[in-house]
Write a protein that holds these residues in place. Structure first.
Motif, PDB file in Angstrom:
ATOM      1  N   ALA A  28       0.855  -1.186   0.000  1.00 58.02           N
ATOM      2  CA  ALA A  28       0.000   0.000   0.000  1.00 58.02           C
ATOM      3  C   ALA A  28       0.890   1.235   0.000  1.00 58.02           C
ATOM      4  CB  ALA A  28      -0.915   0.016   1.221  1.00 58.02           C
ATOM      5  N   VAL A  29       0.459   2.242  -0.740  1.00 59.62           N
ATOM      6  CA  VAL A  29       1.167   3.521  -0.787  1.00 59.62           C
ATOM      7  C   VAL A  29       0.156   4.610  -0.445  1.00 59.62           C
ATOM      8  CG1 VAL A  29       2.509   5.128  -2.197  1.00 59.62           C
ATOM      9  CG2 VAL A  29       2.719   2.649  -2.580  1.00 59.62           C
ATOM     10  N   ALA A  30       0.531   5.472   0.492  1.00 63.33           N
ATOM     11  CA  ALA A  30      -0.323   6.585   0.900  1.00 63.33           C
ATOM     12  C   ALA A  30       0.500   7.862   0.884  1.00 63.33           C
ATOM     13  CB  ALA A  30      -0.900   6.335   2.293  1.00 63.33           C
ATOM     14  N   GLU A  31      -0.187   8.989   0.813  1.00 62.04           N
ATOM     15  CA  GLU A  31       0.517  10.269   0.786  1.00 62.04           C
ATOM     16  C   GLU A  31      -0.296  11.339   1.491  1.00 62.04           C
ATOM     17  OE1 GLU A  31       1.000  11.333  -3.326  1.00 62.04           O
ATOM     18  OE2 GLU A  31      -1.100  11.899  -3.548  1.00 62.04           O
ATOM     19  N   GLY A  32       0.374  12.439   1.786  1.00 65.76           N
ATOM     20  CA  GLY A  32      -0.260  13.609   2.381  1.00 65.76           C
ATOM     21  C   GLY A  32       0.761  14.726   2.451  1.00 65.76           C
ATOM     22  N   HIS A 146      -2.185   3.716  -3.887  1.00 66.45           N
ATOM     23  CA  HIS A 146      -1.936   2.419  -4.519  1.00 66.45           C
ATOM     24  C   HIS A 146      -2.146   1.310  -3.502  1.00 66.45           C
ATOM     25  CE1 HIS A 146       0.102  -0.753  -6.819  1.00 66.45           C
ATOM     26  NE2 HIS A 146       0.680  -1.074  -5.676  1.00 66.45           N
ATOM     27  N   LYS A 147      -2.692   0.203  -3.972  1.00 70.17           N
ATOM     28  CA  LYS A 147      -2.714  -1.027  -3.184  1.00 70.17           C
ATOM     29  C   LYS A 147      -2.623  -2.193  -4.143  1.00 70.17           C
ATOM     30  CE  LYS A 147      -6.228  -3.374  -1.664  1.00 70.17           C
ATOM     31  NZ  LYS A 147      -6.106  -4.514  -2.506  1.00 70.17           N
ATOM     32  N   SER A 148      -1.936  -3.231  -3.703  1.00 75.11           N
ATOM     33  CA  SER A 148      -1.864  -4.439  -4.517  1.00 75.11           C
ATOM     34  C   SER A 148      -1.787  -5.647  -3.599  1.00 75.11           C
ATOM     35  CB  SER A 148      -0.656  -4.399  -5.460  1.00 75.11           C
ATOM     36  OG  SER A 148       0.550  -4.322  -4.728  1.00 75.11           O
ATOM     37  N   GLY A 149      -2.156  -6.790  -4.175  1.00 72.87           N
ATOM     38  CA  GLY A 149      -2.173  -8.039  -3.426  1.00 72.87           C
ATOM     39  C   GLY A 149      -3.574  -8.379  -2.964  1.00 72.87           C
ATOM     40  N   GLY A 150      -3.767  -9.635  -2.652  1.00 78.37           N
ATOM     41  CA  GLY A 150      -5.073 -10.069  -2.177  1.00 78.37           C
ATOM     42  C   GLY A 150      -6.061 -10.286  -3.301  1.00 78.37           C
ATOM     43  N   GLY A 153      -6.870  -7.531  -5.977  1.00 75.29           N
ATOM     44  CA  GLY A 153      -5.841  -7.188  -6.958  1.00 75.29           C
ATOM     45  C   GLY A 153      -5.242  -5.812  -6.753  1.00 75.29           C
ATOM     46  N   THR A 154      -4.910  -5.167  -7.865  1.00 76.44           N
ATOM     47  CA  THR A 154      -4.220  -3.877  -7.823  1.00 76.44           C
ATOM     48  C   THR A 154      -5.197  -2.738  -8.053  1.00 76.44           C
ATOM     49  OG1 THR A 154      -2.174  -4.878  -8.603  1.00 76.44           O
ATOM     50  CG2 THR A 154      -2.390  -2.504  -8.901  1.00 76.44           C
ATOM     51  N   TRP A 155      -5.015  -1.681  -7.282  1.00 78.18           N
ATOM     52  CA  TRP A 155      -5.808  -0.463  -7.422  1.00 78.18           C
ATOM     53  C   TRP A 155      -4.852   0.719  -7.380  1.00 78.18           C
ATOM     54  CZ3 TRP A 155      -6.128   3.806  -4.277  1.00 78.18           C
ATOM     55  CH2 TRP A 155      -7.129   4.733  -4.590  1.00 78.18           C
ATOM     56  N   ASP A 156      -5.021   1.672  -8.282  1.00 78.10           N
ATOM     57  CA  ASP A 156      -4.224   2.894  -8.299  1.00 78.10           C
ATOM     58  C   ASP A 156      -5.142   4.094  -8.410  1.00 78.10           C
ATOM     59  OD1 ASP A 156      -1.319   2.169  -8.353  1.00 78.10           O
ATOM     60  OD2 ASP A 156      -1.981   0.994 -10.079  1.00 78.10           O
TER      61      ASP A 156
END
Length: 161
Positions: A28-32, A146-150, A153-156
């Motif tokens: 997982a990728v997060a930002e702020g 972003h998230k991937s796995g499980g 699947g992948t979400w951007d």
């Protein structure tokens, strides 16, 4: 839209059962960001803040927070993180610090909450260290990109990166 999974048939909160889920590599990728007065940004960049290296301490705080997520968010599973990277960068317009966190695990549930928690606490640490010189700082834009796995699947997030 999916149904909320943290409620049982009676509408009571519960921790989701992930026991039957496959173990996969999850990212997982997060930002702020936190905006501030130009003088505050200059102080952070110069490394001469009397409390120390603001970005270095914020980076460590974010990593520590990711490991404590299940203690802070009531229905979040405790997970074994395999990697956490906290990237902090500065910008002039508007004067700000941007935080981007990548969290990874091999497990049965995702790491979105760990990445989001790390971003929030890293930015909160910048605020804490600089509040004596700038009460106008504002945190915002905290989001999953972003998230991937499980199984899902992948979400951007479109336009991120």
């Amino acid at each position: 839209m999916s149904t909320l999974t943290h409620f049982n048939a009676k509408g009571e909160a519960h921790m989701v059962d992930v026991g039957d889920k496959s173990v996969t590599h999850r990212v997982a990728v997060a930002e702020g960001h936190i905006t501030m007065e130009p003088e505050t940004l200059a102080l952070i960049r110069s490394g001469t803040h009397k409390k120390g290296d603001v970005l270095g301490i914020a980076r460590v705080a974010g990593i520590m927070a990711s490991k404590k997520t299940s203690e802070l968010v009531p229905l979040c599973h405790p997970i074994s993180l395999t990697h956490v990277e906290v990237e902090l960068s500065t910008a002039d317009s508007p004067p700000s610090v941007h935080c981007r966190v990548t969290a990874e695990t091999r497990g049965q549930t995702g790491v979105e909450m760990e990445a989001l928690t790390a971003v929030q606490v890293a930015l909160l640490t910048v605020y804490d260290m600089c509040k004596a010189v700038d009460r106008f700082m504002t945190m915002g834009g905290v989001r999953l990109v972003h998230k991937s796995g499980g199984k899902s699947g992948t979400w951007d997030l479109k336009g991120s990166g």
